[in-house]
Write a protein that holds these residues in place. Sequence first.
Motif, PDB file in Angstrom:
ATOM      1  N   ASN A 604     166.389  78.447  25.537  1.00 50.39           N
ATOM      2  CA  ASN A 604     167.412  78.552  24.661  1.00 50.39           C
ATOM      3  C   ASN A 604     168.210  80.055  25.307  1.00 50.39           C
ATOM      4  O   ASN A 604     168.345  81.203  24.914  1.00 50.39           O
ATOM      5  CB  ASN A 604     167.060  78.895  23.121  1.00 50.39           C
ATOM      6  N   LEU A 605     168.737  79.602  26.622  1.00 51.42           N
ATOM      7  CA  LEU A 605     169.200  80.778  27.099  1.00 51.42           C
ATOM      8  C   LEU A 605     170.658  81.281  26.600  1.00 51.42           C
ATOM      9  O   LEU A 605     170.748  82.589  26.741  1.00 51.42           O
ATOM     10  CB  LEU A 605     169.687  80.442  28.761  1.00 51.42           C
ATOM     11  N   ALA A 606     171.201  80.519  26.134  1.00 51.03           N
ATOM     12  CA  ALA A 606     172.647  80.926  25.664  1.00 51.03           C
ATOM     13  C   ALA A 606     172.943  81.002  24.183  1.00 51.03           C
ATOM     14  O   ALA A 606     173.675  81.828  23.833  1.00 51.03           O
ATOM     15  CB  ALA A 606     174.001  79.725  26.312  1.00 51.03           C
ATOM     16  N   GLY A 607     171.827  80.392  23.546  1.00 50.70           N
ATOM     17  CA  GLY A 607     172.045  80.213  22.068  1.00 50.70           C
ATOM     18  C   GLY A 607     171.494  81.363  21.428  1.00 50.70           C
ATOM     19  O   GLY A 607     171.613  81.704  20.107  1.00 50.70           O
ATOM     20  N   SER A 608     170.646  82.498  21.894  1.00 49.88           N
ATOM     21  CA  SER A 608     170.003  83.293  21.096  1.00 49.88           C
ATOM     22  C   SER A 608     170.986  84.428  21.069  1.00 49.88           C
ATOM     23  O   SER A 608     171.917  84.834  21.983  1.00 49.88           O
ATOM     24  CB  SER A 608     168.519  83.695  21.840  1.00 49.88           C
ATOM     25  N   SER A 609     170.668  85.294  20.305  1.00 49.79           N
ATOM     26  CA  SER A 609     171.037  86.527  19.920  1.00 49.79           C
ATOM     27  C   SER A 609     171.008  87.632  21.161  1.00 49.79           C
ATOM     28  O   SER A 609     171.815  88.548  21.550  1.00 49.79           O
ATOM     29  CB  SER A 609     170.779  87.350  18.601  1.00 49.79           C
ATOM     30  N   TRP A 610     169.959  87.454  21.671  1.00 48.96           N
ATOM     31  CA  TRP A 610     169.665  88.248  22.947  1.00 48.96           C
ATOM     32  C   TRP A 610     170.524  87.992  24.102  1.00 48.96           C
ATOM     33  O   TRP A 610     170.884  88.929  24.970  1.00 48.96           O
ATOM     34  CB  TRP A 610     168.041  87.993  23.490  1.00 48.96           C
ATOM     35  N   SER A 611     171.108  86.878  24.092  1.00 49.88           N
ATOM     36  CA  SER A 611     171.974  86.531  25.275  1.00 49.88           C
ATOM     37  C   SER A 611     173.264  87.474  25.277  1.00 49.88           C
ATOM     38  O   SER A 611     173.686  88.114  26.316  1.00 49.88           O
ATOM     39  CB  SER A 611     172.403  85.035  25.083  1.00 49.88           C
TER      40      SER A 611
END
Length: 810
Positions: A604-611
């Motif tokens: 989930n590279l783009a979808g997480s809040s960490w991105s």
Amino acid sequence: MSENLGKKYSFCQLLKNSDSAIVIPLIQRDYVQGKKNKKEVRQDFLKTLFDYFEKGQNQDLDFVYGYSKDNEYIPLDGQQRLTTLFLLHTYLAGINGNESKSEWVELVNRDNQFKFRYEVRRSSTEFCKGLVNQGINFVEFEEREDKDIGFEKYVQNLHWYKLSWNLDPTVCSMINMLFEIHIMFKDKQHFYELLFSDENPVLTFQFLDLENLKQGDELYIKMNARGKMLTSFENFKARFEEKIGLIFKDKDESRTLSYDDVVLELNTKEYFSFKIDSVWSNLFWNYRHLVGDPNNYDDEIFNFIKEILLYHFFKNNSDSVILDEVFKSKLETFNQLNDFELINKRSINYLIEVLDALQYDNNGIKTFCSNRYFDEEKLFKLILERKIQNPDRVKFYAYLQYLLNKDFEKSGLQDWMRIVVNLVENKIINSQDMIVAAFKSIDNLVLHADVIIEYLIKNPSISFFEANQVTEEKIKAQILKENPDYFHDLYRIEQSTFHAGQIGYLLEVSGVLDNCDFLTNSLVDPSILENIFQDLKLYSQKAIALFNFLDINEDFLFERGMLTYGNYLIKKGDNQYNFSSSKKAANYERDYSWKRILSLDFKNLAGSSWSKKRKLFYQLFDDSEFDFSNVKKSLKNRIHNYNQVDNWKYDFIKDSRYIEACRQGFIYTKNKFKDIQLLNASQMNHLRVDYHVFKFWNETDLGNFEKFSHCLQYVKGNYEIPCVSTNGIMLKKKNYAVQFYNMEDNDFYVRLYKFKGYNRIEDYDDELKGLLIDLGLLWNDSEYNKGFSFNSSNYKNVTLKYLQILTSFN
């Protein structure tokens, strides 16, 4: 006595066949086998003696060295064993009946001299005399009415015991040993005959007289310096070798020993016994200074043996309860190792294989890896010192497993340990269950250790270790497959203090991941790899420079500079956030760290809040005005130029004291950072202070009001309200105080109240009430706000009101 020495004697025979007394010389230390912190050691020794009694066969307890002088036999080595045997004889003679006790008393007092004496302290000898001649009634001890009286106190209360003996460490140690003897040997009166037998005594020594060598105390010192005394390890080794002989008695295998151009075929016990005293000892001799006596390596080699037996135990056990017991045990003795079943045929074979596989020269263990996170000699030393931690255990185990495969070339060890280190460094391993799981994963992976890069390219399943780190290793393997020359650059990036093998975010920002097929973890278009890899190198240089600054980070410049790019804070629960505050690049508080922000979720590279938070770093990397050759100056410039006054971040960016007040980096906030509490720890039930109260304290010039006392009050819990308080306002002999505080939703208050006594409106002077009303303060009768107060959502207005009040009374 010299004519009797150099022969096998029991303790009793020695006293019977000689006119001399055994005298412990001044050069000897106190008796220590009974010291309270030696409980496991003495229990192990007594258990060994007990087993010899049970077998009923003669057992030789090795040499006792000494010399004869003026009808005295002076032992230079063996004092501890002799004293324990003296106590055991006294105990068994006492419980076997009056006749046995009388015979023992007569023997020890023969020729009007006491036959067992201590020159170190007269009190030690006096206690031994009292013990033999007066004795201890162990039946009476067991039947005592007051069970709260322990054995030590019971002995001290005996009529013949002198209180001054409490100061003699040898006497105290003897009492402890007597109690352990009683616990183990009570109801074993029949052991008396075995111990006192003239024909076939169960315990004997080889008594060696050194008189003919014309050496006395000097020889003791030399023997001790050369490690010739019988140490606890030598006792362990003797029993361990005996155990090997028993285990391999029926089905043994011939082992080939090549030594000094001689080839011998030996059984397992002979092979182990020879090599531990010769070939293997050459390795450990180089490290003899690490623990204990710097002139022998007993502690070091013993610690290594225990560690390797422990590895084999972890490999073959999964019972959490047993693992927990073993892990908590100190494993100090043979009995502990044996009782936990760490000593068996397979573990002995494994130990021998490991000791044979280790390579070394005159300088110590040979090293094959140049890895910041795996230094084989450093880890080897930690094992010898018994200081190794779980992650390093897994690394060293993986290292051994590679060495044990004789088909593997040493040249492949560097690649293997690089992958292992990357996986271990980025996985928390904090329990014995996790060690077991890690070992099993290593056992599966080591089958391909010599071709580990080629194996990772096949996209295998790897258990236990973090899936995201495994994915990263597979992608890096694909890069090395396309161009092996990239290895040194990739390795250099991984080895930086901050990265510790994890560089996924650099693969993302450089575009490597945009060129990946995550179903197969392969590169989509290898032809563009060269350009992408150049970007990877450039971004890595910036990142390493940036994160190396953490080691010299001052005034939270790093945190404040990052805030200028956006809100990077890590969320905890619903209302808590952390600044990732760290003074070091090796920032491994993994939940609240820069590493956590930059860690990837490949699914989930783009979808997480960490991105979104990672992109703040990417924004910094691409900032053309940021000079990475001078990180400190660049961060200061960012802080200086930040001008968004109405943003909650402004004060945190401009003034380091706000982050400093969050001792562990946590704030508690509601209403989109409108209400902020600065936390001293991670929870509200620890000390905290309101952000605006802290701001008031820092920005308001209270120095002009020196006649009053001012303080910033931290509070605990959810219901207390932090404040700034000014005390000592005196008016007509009455004491008043002023407070500034913040209720919910930034409802700021100034309150003046009567500091002592009743705080009712009728208790206020009319003149004072008039003054306060003129200042805009009104009477408030609510419980917390009781007094004259002024409130507003305008912080500056309330601050001004506070200063007006103080000025009126200054």
